[in-house]
Design an enzyme around this catalytic site. Structure first.
Site, PDB file in Angstrom:
ATOM      1  N   LEU A 127       0.756  -0.907  -0.035  1.00 23.86           N
ATOM      2  CA  LEU A 127      -0.022  -0.018  -0.022  1.00 23.86           C
ATOM      3  C   LEU A 127       0.799   1.219  -0.022  1.00 23.86           C
ATOM      4  CD1 LEU A 127      -2.808   1.036   0.198  1.00 23.86           C
ATOM      5  CD2 LEU A 127      -2.560   1.038   2.822  1.00 23.86           C
ATOM      6  N   PRO A 130       6.634   6.050  -1.687  1.00 23.18           N
ATOM      7  CA  PRO A 130       7.458   7.132  -1.096  1.00 23.18           C
ATOM      8  C   PRO A 130       6.880   8.464  -0.803  1.00 23.18           C
ATOM      9  CG  PRO A 130       8.354   5.935  -2.799  1.00 23.18           C
ATOM     10  CD  PRO A 130       7.091   5.348  -3.014  1.00 23.18           C
ATOM     11  N   TRP A 158       8.355   0.359   2.228  1.00 25.07           N
ATOM     12  CA  TRP A 158       8.234  -0.218   3.335  1.00 25.07           C
ATOM     13  C   TRP A 158       7.412  -1.508   3.239  1.00 25.07           C
ATOM     14  CZ3 TRP A 158      11.698   1.841   5.970  1.00 25.07           C
ATOM     15  CH2 TRP A 158      12.215   3.114   5.836  1.00 25.07           C
ATOM     16  N   ARG A 268      16.746  -9.580  42.100  1.00 26.57           N
ATOM     17  CA  ARG A 268      17.866  -8.405  42.290  1.00 26.57           C
ATOM     18  C   ARG A 268      17.754  -7.951  43.593  1.00 26.57           C
ATOM     19  NH1 ARG A 268      22.679  -6.699  39.331  1.00 26.57           N
ATOM     20  NH2 ARG A 268      22.826  -4.378  39.873  1.00 26.57           N
ATOM     21  N   GLN A 337      14.512   0.274  32.095  1.00 21.23           N
ATOM     22  CA  GLN A 337      15.238   1.201  33.370  1.00 21.23           C
ATOM     23  C   GLN A 337      15.256   0.227  34.348  1.00 21.23           C
ATOM     24  OE1 GLN A 337      15.755   4.223  32.764  1.00 21.23           O
ATOM     25  NE2 GLN A 337      16.523   4.984  34.457  1.00 21.23           N
ATOM     26  N   GLU A 364       0.933   0.252   9.720  1.00 24.14           N
ATOM     27  CA  GLU A 364      -0.420   0.096   9.870  1.00 24.14           C
ATOM     28  C   GLU A 364      -1.176   1.358  10.435  1.00 24.14           C
ATOM     29  OE1 GLU A 364      -2.034  -3.830  10.424  1.00 24.14           O
ATOM     30  OE2 GLU A 364       0.020  -4.665   9.933  1.00 24.14           O
ATOM     31  N   SER A 367       0.461   6.421  15.253  1.00 23.70           N
ATOM     32  CA  SER A 367      -0.577   6.818  16.377  1.00 23.70           C
ATOM     33  C   SER A 367      -1.153   7.969  16.025  1.00 23.70           C
ATOM     34  CB  SER A 367       0.535   7.146  17.333  1.00 23.70           C
ATOM     35  OG  SER A 367       0.974   5.690  17.963  1.00 23.70           O
TER      36      SER A 367
HETATM   37  N1  COS Z   1     -14.040   1.163   6.319  1.00 23.22           N
HETATM   38  C1  COS Z   1     -14.409   1.325   5.108  1.00 23.22           C
HETATM   39  N2  COS Z   1     -14.680   2.489   4.222  1.00 23.22           N
HETATM   40  C2  COS Z   1     -13.955   3.526   5.063  1.00 23.22           C
HETATM   41  C3  COS Z   1     -12.923   3.453   6.133  1.00 23.22           C
HETATM   42  C4  COS Z   1     -13.093   2.213   6.733  1.00 23.22           C
HETATM   43  N3  COS Z   1     -12.297   1.938   7.795  1.00 23.22           N
HETATM   44  N4  COS Z   1     -12.359   4.591   6.324  1.00 23.22           N
HETATM   45  C5  COS Z   1     -12.921   5.340   5.453  1.00 23.22           C
HETATM   46  N5  COS Z   1     -13.953   4.829   4.622  1.00 23.22           N
HETATM   47  C6  COS Z   1     -14.251   5.511   3.506  1.00 23.22           C
HETATM   48  C7  COS Z   1     -15.151   6.643   4.015  1.00 23.22           C
HETATM   49  O1  COS Z   1     -16.412   6.399   4.229  1.00 23.22           O
HETATM   50  C8  COS Z   1     -15.207   7.472   2.325  1.00 23.22           C
HETATM   51  O2  COS Z   1     -16.232   6.768   1.613  1.00 23.22           O
HETATM   52  P1  COS Z   1     -17.498   7.590   1.328  1.00 23.22           P
HETATM   53  O3  COS Z   1     -17.131   9.198   0.794  1.00 23.22           O
HETATM   54  O4  COS Z   1     -18.291   6.948   0.359  1.00 23.22           O
HETATM   55  O5  COS Z   1     -18.149   7.933   2.660  1.00 23.22           O
HETATM   56  C9  COS Z   1     -13.736   6.925   1.844  1.00 23.22           C
HETATM   57  O6  COS Z   1     -13.564   5.558   2.500  1.00 23.22           O
HETATM   58  C10 COS Z   1     -12.840   8.251   2.197  1.00 23.22           C
HETATM   59  O7  COS Z   1     -12.733   8.216   3.345  1.00 23.22           O
HETATM   60  P2  COS Z   1     -11.898   9.408   3.899  1.00 23.22           P
HETATM   61  O8  COS Z   1     -12.497  10.732   3.628  1.00 23.22           O
HETATM   62  O9  COS Z   1     -11.886   9.288   5.680  1.00 23.22           O
HETATM   63  O10 COS Z   1     -10.314   9.216   3.695  1.00 23.22           O
HETATM   64  P3  COS Z   1      -8.943  10.092   3.840  1.00 23.22           P
HETATM   65  O11 COS Z   1      -8.348  10.238   2.398  1.00 23.22           O
HETATM   66  O12 COS Z   1      -9.464  11.293   4.495  1.00 23.22           O
HETATM   67  O13 COS Z   1      -8.166   9.084   4.795  1.00 23.22           O
HETATM   68  C11 COS Z   1      -7.084   8.030   6.743  1.00 23.22           C
HETATM   69  C12 COS Z   1      -8.428   8.802   5.948  1.00 23.22           C
HETATM   70  C13 COS Z   1      -6.017   9.188   7.104  1.00 23.22           C
HETATM   71  C14 COS Z   1      -7.943   7.713   8.037  1.00 23.22           C
HETATM   72  C15 COS Z   1      -6.502   6.980   5.729  1.00 23.22           C
HETATM   73  O14 COS Z   1      -6.036   7.505   4.726  1.00 23.22           O
HETATM   74  C16 COS Z   1      -5.607   6.088   6.804  1.00 23.22           C
HETATM   75  O15 COS Z   1      -6.069   5.091   7.356  1.00 23.22           O
HETATM   76  N6  COS Z   1      -4.151   6.300   6.747  1.00 23.22           N
HETATM   77  C17 COS Z   1      -3.416   5.442   7.134  1.00 23.22           C
HETATM   78  C18 COS Z   1      -2.970   4.446   6.306  1.00 23.22           C
HETATM   79  C19 COS Z   1      -2.079   3.332   6.733  1.00 23.22           C
HETATM   80  O16 COS Z   1      -2.514   2.571   7.776  1.00 23.22           O
HETATM   81  N7  COS Z   1      -0.902   2.865   6.070  1.00 23.22           N
HETATM   82  C20 COS Z   1      -0.011   1.913   6.547  1.00 23.22           C
HETATM   83  C21 COS Z   1      -0.256   0.952   5.186  1.00 23.22           C
HETATM   84  S1  COS Z   1       0.242  -0.711   5.921  1.00 23.22           S
HETATM   85  S2  COS Z   1       1.935  -0.658   6.761  1.00 23.22           S
END
Ligand code: COS
Length: 382
Positions: A127, A130, A158, A268, A337, A364, A367
């Site tokens: 997913l 860069p 990554w 200890r 510690q 994933e 935080s």
């Molecule tokens: N399950 C189902 N649908 C989801 C969802 C979920 N958990 N989260 C969001 N959606 C849907 C939303 O409902 C929205 O759809 P609708 O417009 O039809 O309602 C759509 O997806 C877009 O959602 P949103 O507007 O919240 O998206 P953003 O681009 O603002 O992104 C975050 C939100 C930041 C929360 C997301 O990009 C994220 O989780 N980022 C971290 C990614 C990550 O974990 N990366 C690590 C990779 S694996 S090591």
């Protein structure tokens, strides 16, 4: 012996208690693995976990379609993490790498699950890029339709199991709509022409990790997992399941740190008595125990909520991951510690836990992203 009283909580059934006990016995007999060559160690761990049946919990059974049991996933990750971080990693990637197939795959795509559940094929979740880690919708990688095929171009980074995976679940922009609504998910075998391991990435707790290049990678339209344009929701749905399990792994690391600390402070002596008699030490122990129990409650609350039929556990999973990973870092820091010089000595268990835990607060969903997810859910009334 760690505190196992949490297994009596109403979140669990007898099958979960049996699973936790039998896996703990297996871990005592088989772990820790030799980590001197992480690629070889992970391949061997996947083979052994598959051979002994543990990977049947990592993906659905293609012959008897059902659902992933998140409580089992979490118990397995917690138990493996308590014994060996690389064993937890090996199990976890078989789940995360196939999550999209378990949840959205066709019957043909689910054939891959026979091999991943047997430990004869390794999977990966591709997913991050860069330029887009936390902001998934900003993804650059493209998949362009060409008749009955798609052609993928771009980079992923990554990627856990990058370099040793047999296939990748790859997310790319197909452009049905701008941003999040224009992504799709593809099942791409690692041997496909144009899939290149551009760079292996070294990190503080070594495990197989790579940057991948996709150079005119041609896949059939059958490789699309779920519907075109649904890639973002597929990624989020997979993460909703697996984020709780990251919390569970953190919990396993924290429990191990607490156990090591209890043994240390009992044994200890300091100022003529066991360290355990010092109130300042007792304060640390109490804070560690509180963090562990609070994390366990959040992790298994999220898992139970999903297993009992909730359509989404976005808030619960984000809370579990956020709290369990952040507090595990604090628990392990206290353990270091209280171990004094031994705590930072290479090869000591708390030294390795200190390195292992850090990445879990980043991957994933960092935080900070979990806080965004939780706040949005609350503000939306969920
Ligand atoms: N399950 C189902 N649908 C989801 C969802 C979920 N958990 N989260 C969001 N959606 C849907 C939303 O409902 C929205 O759809 P609708 O417009 O039809 O309602 C759509 O997806 C877009 O959602 P949103 O507007 O919240 O998206 P953003 O681009 O603002 O992104 C975050 C939100 C930041 C929360 C997301 O990009 C994220 O989780 N980022 C971290 C990614 C990550 O974990 N990366 C690590 C990779 S694996 S090591």
């Amino acid at each position: 012996m760690p505190d196992a009283s949490f297994l009596n909580w109403p979140f669990f059934e007898d099958r979960h208690r049996e699973l936790a006990a039998s896996l703990d016995c297996w871990c005592q007999a088989n772990l820790p693995a030799d980590h001197s060559d992480v690629d070889a160690a992970c391949k061997a761990l996947v083979a052994k976990l598959g051979q002994d049946g543990w990977l049947t919990h990592s993906a659905i059974d293609p012959d008897a379609p059902g659902v992933l049991d998140v409580r089992s996933l979490c118990l397995i990750r917690e138990t493996l993490a308590r014994h060996d971080g690389l064993a937890d990693f090996s199990f976890a990637m078989q789940g995360l790498g196939t999550g999209a197939i378990s949840l959205f795959g066709t019957v043909e795509q689910q054939n891959w699950l026979r091999q991943t559940r047997a430990g004869t094929a390794l999977s990966a979740f591709a997913l991050s890029e860069p330029r887009s880690g936390s902001d998934v919708a900003a993804m650059d990688m493209t998949a362009t339709r060409d008749g009955n095929h798609f052609v993928l171009n771009g980079e992923k980074t990554w990627i856990s199991n990058g370099g040793i995976a047999d296939f990748y679940c790859v997310f790319a922009r197909t452009g049905e709509a701008p941003g999040a609504k224009g992504l799709s998910c593809f099942l791409v075998p690692a041997y496909t022409d144009g899939v290149n391991i551009a760079e292996r990435l070294e990190v503080i707790a070594p495990h197989p990790l790579a940057r991948l290049e996709f150079d005119d990678v041609r896949v059939s339209a059958d490789a699309v997992i779920g519907e075109p344009g649904q890639g973002f929701k597929i990624a989020m749905s997979v993460l909703d399941v697996f984020r709780s399990t990251v919390g569970a792994a953190a919990l396993g690391f924290a429990r191990r740190a607490l156990d090591e600390t209890l043994a240390r402070v009992r044994e200890r002596e300091l100022f003529g008595a066991p360290m355990a008699e010092l109130q300042m030490v007792q304060g640390h122990v109490a804070d560690m125990a509180l963090d562990v129990d609070a994390s366990a409650l959040l992790v298994y609350r999220a898992a139970w909520t999903k297993d009992t039929g909730a359509a989404r556990v976005t808030r619960e999973a984000a809370m579990a991951k956020l709290h369990a990973t952040d507090t595990a870092q604090a628990v392990i820091d206290r353990a270091v510690q209280l171990h004094g010089g031994d705590g930072v000595r290479s090869g000591h268990i708390v030294e390795s836990l200190y390195r292992e835990i850090r990445a879990l607060r980043i991957y994933e969903g960092a935080s900070d992203v979990q806080k965004v997810v939780i706040a949005r859910q609350m503000l939306a009334g969920g």
